[in-house]
Write an enzyme that holds these catalytic residues in place. Structure first.
Site, PDB file in Angstrom:
ATOM      1  NE  ARG A 106      38.326  36.378  38.726  1.00 39.45           N
ATOM      2  CZ  ARG A 106      38.850  37.261  37.882  1.00 39.45           C
ATOM      3  NH1 ARG A 106      40.058  37.750  38.099  1.00 39.45           N
ATOM      4  NH2 ARG A 106      38.170  37.664  36.828  1.00 39.45           N
ATOM      5  CD  GLN A 136      36.581  39.451  29.619  1.00 39.12           C
ATOM      6  OE1 GLN A 136      36.944  39.738  30.745  1.00 39.12           O
ATOM      7  NE2 GLN A 136      36.519  40.343  28.649  1.00 39.12           N
ATOM      8  CG  ASP A 226      43.480  35.538  28.243  1.00 41.72           C
ATOM      9  OD1 ASP A 226      44.060  36.469  28.846  1.00 41.72           O
ATOM     10  OD2 ASP A 226      42.812  34.668  28.839  1.00 41.72           O
TER      11      ASP A 226
HETATM   12  N1   CP Z   1      39.178  40.366  32.471  1.00 42.97           N
HETATM   13  C1   CP Z   1      39.090  40.136  33.801  1.00 42.97           C
HETATM   14  O1   CP Z   1      38.329  39.289  34.283  1.00 42.97           O
HETATM   15  O2   CP Z   1      39.897  40.951  34.536  1.00 42.97           O
HETATM   16  P1   CP Z   1      40.173  40.818  36.105  1.00 42.97           P
HETATM   17  O3   CP Z   1      41.017  39.573  36.281  1.00 42.97           O
HETATM   18  O4   CP Z   1      40.912  42.077  36.467  1.00 42.97           O
HETATM   19  O5   CP Z   1      38.870  40.687  36.817  1.00 42.97           O
HETATM   20  N1  NVA Z   2      42.921  33.465  31.186  1.00 44.86           N
HETATM   21  C1  NVA Z   2      43.138  34.486  32.175  1.00 44.86           C
HETATM   22  C2  NVA Z   2      41.998  35.444  32.168  1.00 44.86           C
HETATM   23  C3  NVA Z   2      42.120  36.592  33.138  1.00 44.86           C
HETATM   24  C4  NVA Z   2      40.943  37.501  33.108  1.00 44.86           C
HETATM   25  C5  NVA Z   2      43.317  33.835  33.538  1.00 44.86           C
HETATM   26  O1  NVA Z   2      42.584  32.892  33.858  1.00 44.86           O
HETATM   27  O2  NVA Z   2      44.216  34.250  34.267  1.00 44.86           O
END
Ligand code: CP
Ligand code: NVA
Length: 310
Positions: A106, A136, A226
């Site tokens: 991530r 996702q 979102d």
């Molecule tokens: N939806 C999602 O990726 O949640 P997290 O940020 O908690 O991993």
């Molecule tokens: N768009 C959001 C998604 C989190 C799962 C972000 O990048 O913070």
């Protein structure tokens, strides 16, 4: 080289439609078995490393649980591993991939996951970057198919920021035959060539961009939103609150939807901003089923990726 072929999943576009179908079929099977108390050890002793530059509940835990249920192990690398600080990303990737079978990353910038994948000798899975959130989107499309039986002929209406999740959903819709519409204010839409490029690649892909959320949700099976301020954009939060004010998914907006329409959100939600409690806690909301499916679909991804491509 440790692995002869090394597939990475950095965006939904990295998978063919047939591969997504295969992943969904494995996921469905493993989900049904899990419900019966069976945790099939398809990946005994396989090791997953997770490197996260941003916080996570769902992605981290669902991946760790998934590999554990499949008979493998997860190693979550904290700050002390020094990713991006102690050595080059190339050296980090070359070394880490000697020890583990798959890396879930991530990151802040999408280029970082691309760099990691370029030098990794094992598969890299994108667990969210500023550009994409493929795991996702795959879990969400799996969820919609569970609910509706099929994706073809249905519309997903995205209301809000044209962000990482939206981009991955649009790619998934293009590949799997779902119509994608969005209501997004000017300045927050995709890069101009993104949707036309998808249509050029998938000529049957239908999309439309609306100014008004009411127009976008009218024919939709799924209303998806979102956060207005994604991780890393906190400095813009005030401006974004103003710019997205008219894009809240609330009871008034959901009243414009057709019978049977559902509400989706990747979570975490900023309740009272992009969505109200009445909607996210209401009868149309499927957000918990979505979140649960993250684990089931990631099992499908891991089983497919590691059985056939490592
Ligand atoms: N939806 C999602 O990726 O949640 P997290 O940020 O908690 O991993
Ligand atoms: N768009 C959001 C998604 C989190 C799962 C972000 O990048 O913070």
């Amino acid at each position: 080289m440790k692995h002869r072929t090394c597939r990475h999943i950095l965006t939904v576009e990295d998978l063919s439609t047939a591969e997504i179908e295969r992943i969904f079929s494995i996921s469905e099977d493993l989900k049904a078995k899990y419900a019966e108390g069976i945790r099939e050890p398809l990946l005994p002793h396989r090791v997953m490393a997770l490197i996260f530059e941003k916080p996570s509940l769902r992605t981290r835990v669902s991946f760790e649980a998934a590999i554990t249920h499949l008979g493998g192990n997860a190693i979550f690398l904290g700050d002390d591993a020094g990713f991006g600080k102690r050595e080059s990303i190339a050296d980090f990737a070359r070394v880490l991939s000697q020890y583990v079978d798959v890396i879930v990353f991530r990151g802040k910038a999408h280029q970082t996951v691309e760099e990691l994948a370029k030098y990794s000798e094992c598969p890299v899975i994108n667990g969210l970057t500023d550009y994409a959130h493929p795991c996702q989107a795959l879990a969400d499309l799996f969820t919609i198919r569970e609910l509706a039986g099929k994706l073809e002929g249905h519309t997903l209406a995205w209301v809000g920021d044209g962000n990482n999740v939206a981009r991955s959903l649009a790619e998934g819709c293009a590949k799997l035959g779902m119509r994608f519409v969005m209501a997004t204010p000017e300045g927050y839409r995709f890069e101009a060539d993104f949707l036309p490029r998808l249509r050029a690649k998938y000529p049957k892909f239908e999309f439309e961009v609306f100014d008004r959320p009411e127009d976008a949700v009218r024919d939709a099976l799924v209303v998806y939103t979102d956060v207005w301020t994604s991780m890393g954009q906190e400095a813009e939060a005030e401006k974004r609150r103003r710019d997205f004010h008219a894009y809240q998914v609330n009871g008034r907006l959901m009243a414009h939807t057709q019978k049977g329409a559902v509400f989706m959100h990747c979570l975490p939600a900023h309740r009272g901003e992009e969505v109200t409690d009445e909607v996210i806690d209401g009868p149309q909301s499927v957000v918990i089923q979505q979140a649960a499916n993250r684990m089931h679909v990631q099992k499908g991804i891991l089983a497919w990726l590691l059985a056939s491509h490592s």
